[in-house]
Motif scaffolding. Structure first.
Motif, PDB file in Angstrom:
ATOM      1  N   VAL A  13       0.836  -1.202   0.000  1.00  0.00           N
ATOM      2  CA  VAL A  13       0.000   0.000   0.000  1.00  0.00           C
ATOM      3  C   VAL A  13       0.872   1.253   0.000  1.00  0.00           C
ATOM      4  CG1 VAL A  13      -1.613   1.340   1.431  1.00  0.00           C
ATOM      5  CG2 VAL A  13      -1.988  -1.109   1.100  1.00  0.00           C
ATOM      6  N   LEU A  14       0.501   2.203  -0.833  1.00  0.00           N
ATOM      7  CA  LEU A  14       1.159   3.514  -0.779  1.00  0.00           C
ATOM      8  C   LEU A  14       0.201   4.520  -0.160  1.00  0.00           C
ATOM      9  CD1 LEU A  14       2.996   2.106  -2.974  1.00  0.00           C
ATOM     10  CD2 LEU A  14       3.465   4.407  -3.754  1.00  0.00           C
ATOM     11  N   GLU A  15       0.713   5.262   0.798  1.00  0.00           N
ATOM     12  CA  GLU A  15      -0.106   6.267   1.468  1.00  0.00           C
ATOM     13  C   GLU A  15       0.620   7.600   1.499  1.00  0.00           C
ATOM     14  OE1 GLU A  15      -3.139   6.358   2.532  1.00  0.00           O
ATOM     15  OE2 GLU A  15      -3.790   4.323   3.012  1.00  0.00           O
ATOM     16  N   GLY A  16      -0.129   8.645   1.752  1.00  0.00           N
ATOM     17  CA  GLY A  16       0.456   9.981   1.861  1.00  0.00           C
ATOM     18  C   GLY A  16      -0.596  11.039   1.593  1.00  0.00           C
ATOM     19  N   LEU A  17      -0.205  12.276   1.809  1.00  0.00           N
ATOM     20  CA  LEU A  17      -1.112  13.404   1.575  1.00  0.00           C
ATOM     21  C   LEU A  17      -1.411  13.531   0.082  1.00  0.00           C
ATOM     22  CD1 LEU A  17       0.496  16.137   3.888  1.00  0.00           C
ATOM     23  CD2 LEU A  17      -1.363  14.524   4.411  1.00  0.00           C
ATOM     24  N   ASP A  18      -2.455  14.257  -0.235  1.00  0.00           N
ATOM     25  CA  ASP A  18      -2.757  14.554  -1.634  1.00  0.00           C
ATOM     26  C   ASP A  18      -1.547  15.262  -2.248  1.00  0.00           C
ATOM     27  OD1 ASP A  18      -5.590  13.722  -2.084  1.00  0.00           O
ATOM     28  OD2 ASP A  18      -5.942  15.022  -0.369  1.00  0.00           O
ATOM     29  N   ARG A  19      -1.197  14.897  -3.473  1.00  0.00           N
ATOM     30  CA  ARG A  19      -0.075  15.469  -4.233  1.00  0.00           C
ATOM     31  C   ARG A  19       1.312  15.047  -3.717  1.00  0.00           C
ATOM     32  NH1 ARG A  19      -1.500  16.891  -8.807  1.00  0.00           N
ATOM     33  NH2 ARG A  19       0.265  18.280  -9.003  1.00  0.00           N
ATOM     34  N   CYS A  20       1.396  13.913  -3.021  1.00  0.00           N
ATOM     35  CA  CYS A  20       2.707  13.480  -2.522  1.00  0.00           C
ATOM     36  C   CYS A  20       3.466  12.660  -3.569  1.00  0.00           C
ATOM     37  CB  CYS A  20       2.571  12.682  -1.224  1.00  0.00           C
ATOM     38  SG  CYS A  20       1.812  11.081  -1.482  1.00  0.00           S
ATOM     39  N   GLY A  21       2.800  12.284  -4.659  1.00  0.00           N
ATOM     40  CA  GLY A  21       3.480  11.516  -5.716  1.00  0.00           C
ATOM     41  C   GLY A  21       3.141  10.026  -5.728  1.00  0.00           C
ATOM     42  N   LYS A  22       2.155   9.638  -4.938  1.00  0.00           N
ATOM     43  CA  LYS A  22       1.768   8.219  -4.844  1.00  0.00           C
ATOM     44  C   LYS A  22       1.407   7.603  -6.188  1.00  0.00           C
ATOM     45  CE  LYS A  22      -1.611   8.846  -1.878  1.00  0.00           C
ATOM     46  NZ  LYS A  22      -2.041   9.543  -2.993  1.00  0.00           N
ATOM     47  N   THR A  27       2.481   3.701 -10.217  1.00  0.00           N
ATOM     48  CA  THR A  27       2.469   3.322 -11.634  1.00  0.00           C
ATOM     49  C   THR A  27       3.846   2.818 -12.069  1.00  0.00           C
ATOM     50  OG1 THR A  27       0.819   5.043 -12.006  1.00  0.00           O
ATOM     51  CG2 THR A  27       1.903   4.171 -13.962  1.00  0.00           C
ATOM     52  N   ARG A  28       4.875   3.571 -11.704  1.00  0.00           N
ATOM     53  CA  ARG A  28       6.239   3.164 -12.069  1.00  0.00           C
ATOM     54  C   ARG A  28       6.620   1.845 -11.421  1.00  0.00           C
ATOM     55  NH1 ARG A  28      10.489   8.032 -12.421  1.00  0.00           N
ATOM     56  NH2 ARG A  28       9.340   9.356 -13.869  1.00  0.00           N
ATOM     57  N   LEU A  29       6.214   1.691 -10.164  1.00  0.00           N
ATOM     58  CA  LEU A  29       6.550   0.473  -9.425  1.00  0.00           C
ATOM     59  C   LEU A  29       5.978  -0.765 -10.113  1.00  0.00           C
ATOM     60  CD1 LEU A  29       7.628  -1.038  -6.937  1.00  0.00           C
ATOM     61  CD2 LEU A  29       5.502  -0.401  -5.752  1.00  0.00           C
ATOM     62  N   VAL A  30       4.723  -0.689 -10.514  1.00  0.00           N
ATOM     63  CA  VAL A  30       4.106  -1.842 -11.164  1.00  0.00           C
ATOM     64  C   VAL A  30       4.827  -2.159 -12.481  1.00  0.00           C
ATOM     65  CG1 VAL A  30       1.995  -2.667 -12.282  1.00  0.00           C
ATOM     66  CG2 VAL A  30       1.883  -1.592 -10.042  1.00  0.00           C
ATOM     67  N   ALA A  31       5.154  -1.125 -13.236  1.00  0.00           N
ATOM     68  CA  ALA A  31       5.877  -1.345 -14.498  1.00  0.00           C
ATOM     69  C   ALA A  31       7.225  -1.998 -14.227  1.00  0.00           C
ATOM     70  CB  ALA A  31       6.053  -0.020 -15.228  1.00  0.00           C
ATOM     71  N   ASN A  32       7.919  -1.534 -13.201  1.00  0.00           N
ATOM     72  CA  ASN A  32       9.230  -2.101 -12.871  1.00  0.00           C
ATOM     73  C   ASN A  32       9.130  -3.553 -12.407  1.00  0.00           C
ATOM     74  OD1 ASN A  32      10.451   0.302 -13.529  1.00  0.00           O
ATOM     75  ND2 ASN A  32      10.525   1.062 -11.409  1.00  0.00           N
ATOM     76  N   LEU A  33       8.111  -3.846 -11.605  1.00  0.00           N
ATOM     77  CA  LEU A  33       7.936  -5.229 -11.132  1.00  0.00           C
ATOM     78  C   LEU A  33       7.687  -6.157 -12.321  1.00  0.00           C
ATOM     79  CD1 LEU A  33       5.679  -4.689  -7.968  1.00  0.00           C
ATOM     80  CD2 LEU A  33       8.067  -5.440  -7.981  1.00  0.00           C
ATOM     81  N   GLU A  34       6.855  -5.686 -13.242  1.00  0.00           N
ATOM     82  CA  GLU A  34       6.553  -6.512 -14.416  1.00  0.00           C
ATOM     83  C   GLU A  34       7.802  -6.736 -15.265  1.00  0.00           C
ATOM     84  OE1 GLU A  34       3.124  -4.391 -15.950  1.00  0.00           O
ATOM     85  OE2 GLU A  34       1.788  -5.967 -15.183  1.00  0.00           O
ATOM     86  N   LYS A  35       8.604  -5.696 -15.409  1.00  0.00           N
ATOM     87  CA  LYS A  35       9.856  -5.815 -16.171  1.00  0.00           C
ATOM     88  C   LYS A  35      10.767  -6.872 -15.559  1.00  0.00           C
ATOM     89  CE  LYS A  35      10.459  -1.285 -17.538  1.00  0.00           C
ATOM     90  NZ  LYS A  35      11.108  -0.061 -17.061  1.00  0.00           N
ATOM     91  N   LEU A  96      -0.194  -6.930  -5.473  1.00  0.00           N
ATOM     92  CA  LEU A  96      -1.069  -5.775  -5.658  1.00  0.00           C
ATOM     93  C   LEU A  96      -0.413  -4.539  -5.063  1.00  0.00           C
ATOM     94  CD1 LEU A  96      -4.520  -7.396  -4.722  1.00  0.00           C
ATOM     95  CD2 LEU A  96      -3.460  -7.194  -6.990  1.00  0.00           C
ATOM     96  N   VAL A  97      -0.286  -3.526  -5.893  1.00  0.00           N
ATOM     97  CA  VAL A  97       0.214  -2.233  -5.431  1.00  0.00           C
ATOM     98  C   VAL A  97      -1.011  -1.332  -5.331  1.00  0.00           C
ATOM     99  CG1 VAL A  97       1.646  -0.245  -6.009  1.00  0.00           C
ATOM    100  CG2 VAL A  97       2.465  -2.575  -6.513  1.00  0.00           C
ATOM    101  N   VAL A  98      -1.334  -0.910  -4.122  1.00  0.00           N
ATOM    102  CA  VAL A  98      -2.594  -0.216  -3.886  1.00  0.00           C
ATOM    103  C   VAL A  98      -2.340   1.236  -3.487  1.00  0.00           C
ATOM    104  CG1 VAL A  98      -4.787  -0.292  -2.645  1.00  0.00           C
ATOM    105  CG2 VAL A  98      -3.574  -2.420  -3.122  1.00  0.00           C
ATOM    106  N   ASP A  99      -2.883   2.125  -4.297  1.00  0.00           N
ATOM    107  CA  ASP A  99      -2.774   3.564  -4.079  1.00  0.00           C
ATOM    108  C   ASP A  99      -3.902   3.970  -3.120  1.00  0.00           C
ATOM    109  OD1 ASP A  99      -2.728   6.343  -4.416  1.00  0.00           O
ATOM    110  OD2 ASP A  99      -2.644   6.278  -6.603  1.00  0.00           O
ATOM    111  N   ARG A 100      -3.595   4.123  -1.858  1.00  0.00           N
ATOM    112  CA  ARG A 100      -4.501   4.416  -0.730  1.00  0.00           C
ATOM    113  C   ARG A 100      -5.285   3.183  -0.278  1.00  0.00           C
ATOM    114  NH1 ARG A 100      -4.556   9.595   0.486  1.00  0.00           N
ATOM    115  NH2 ARG A 100      -4.393  11.199  -1.125  1.00  0.00           N
ATOM    116  N   TYR A 101      -5.502   3.162   1.064  1.00  0.00           N
ATOM    117  CA  TYR A 101      -6.228   2.029   1.655  1.00  0.00           C
ATOM    118  C   TYR A 101      -6.857   2.500   2.965  1.00  0.00           C
ATOM    119  CZ  TYR A 101      -6.830  -3.084   2.462  1.00  0.00           C
ATOM    120  OH  TYR A 101      -7.329  -4.359   2.661  1.00  0.00           O
TER     121      TYR A 101
END
Ligand code: TMP
Length: 212
Positions: A13-22, A27-35, A96-101
């Protein structure tokens, strides 16, 4: 235990304030894992595609008004409606890479003044993440980033409270990344943490439930 039959994907899970870059980072993380040959999917909450998600979306864009408790429970219901799919994906070996939880659920609602244990209760029994990465950014810096998009919670004073609430929720599965570092550094650091976590899940770390 620890045999191949217990192998599963990781719940990150990725968490953080709005506009923190999550969103960029997940998105990049999932692409890298798949690579690297891992099966991975990007998920996000709220999931605005369901009918509950559409109610949430309309609330966030100020097109509808809801009582604070009601919207809180809708956010939680939106996670519950995805729980069984989440479990089957993990068991089939997909990370699963989850943007907010649930942490967003509690941090945002309690910033409105709702009791924190009341906020945590409906999350009990959802799957517990194996790793929570918190992208740490000062609220003032987040506000500077291209301005907020005008959704309901994108206001500096509110985000400051959310940040304080996130601190209360930090636990042993949390890792903090400085969200003001260069994007490439964050990407690399994040990938390293996640690969470690993926490995322990492949080795058969059991799934558990919130709030553990
Ligand atoms: P998003 O911008 O990541 O789509 O999230 C929408 C907003 O909803 C964001 O300000 C955080 C907030 N939120 C909650 O208040 N409760 C929740 O449970 C979740 C997942 C998000």
């Amino acid at each position: 235990r620890g045999g191949k039959e217990d192998s599963r994907g990781a719940l990150v899970v990725l968490e953080g304030l709005d506009r923190c870059g999550k969103t960029t980072q997940s998105t990049r993380l999932v692409a890298n894992l798949e690579k690297l040959g891992h099966s991975a999917e990007l998920w996000r909450f709220p999931d605005r595609t369901t009918s509950v998600g559409q109610m949430i979306s309309s609330y966030l864009s100020n097109k509808s008004q809801l009582d604070d408790h009601t919207i809180h429970l809708l956010f939680s219901a939106n996670r519950w409606e995805k729980r069984s799919l989440m479990e089957s994906k993990l068991k089939s070996g997909i990370t699963l890479v989850v943007d907010r939880y649930s942490y967003s659920g509690v941090a945002f609602s309690s910033a409105k003044g709702l009791d924190i244990s009341w906020c945590k209760a409906p999350e009990i029994g959802l799957l517990a993440p194996d790793l929570v990465v918190y992208l740490d950014i000062p609220p003032e810096k987040a506000a500077e980033r291209g301005g907020y998009g005008g959704e309901r919670y994108e206001q500096l004073e509110f985000q400051k409270k959310v940040g304080q609430n996130y601190q209360v929720l930090r636990g042993p599965t949390w890792k903090i990344i400085d969200a003001c570092s260069p994007m490439e550094d964050i990407e690399e650091h994040l990938q390293e943490m996640v690969l470690d976590c993926v490995k322990t899940c492949q080795e058969g770390k059991p799934l558990s439930c919130l709030w553990s």
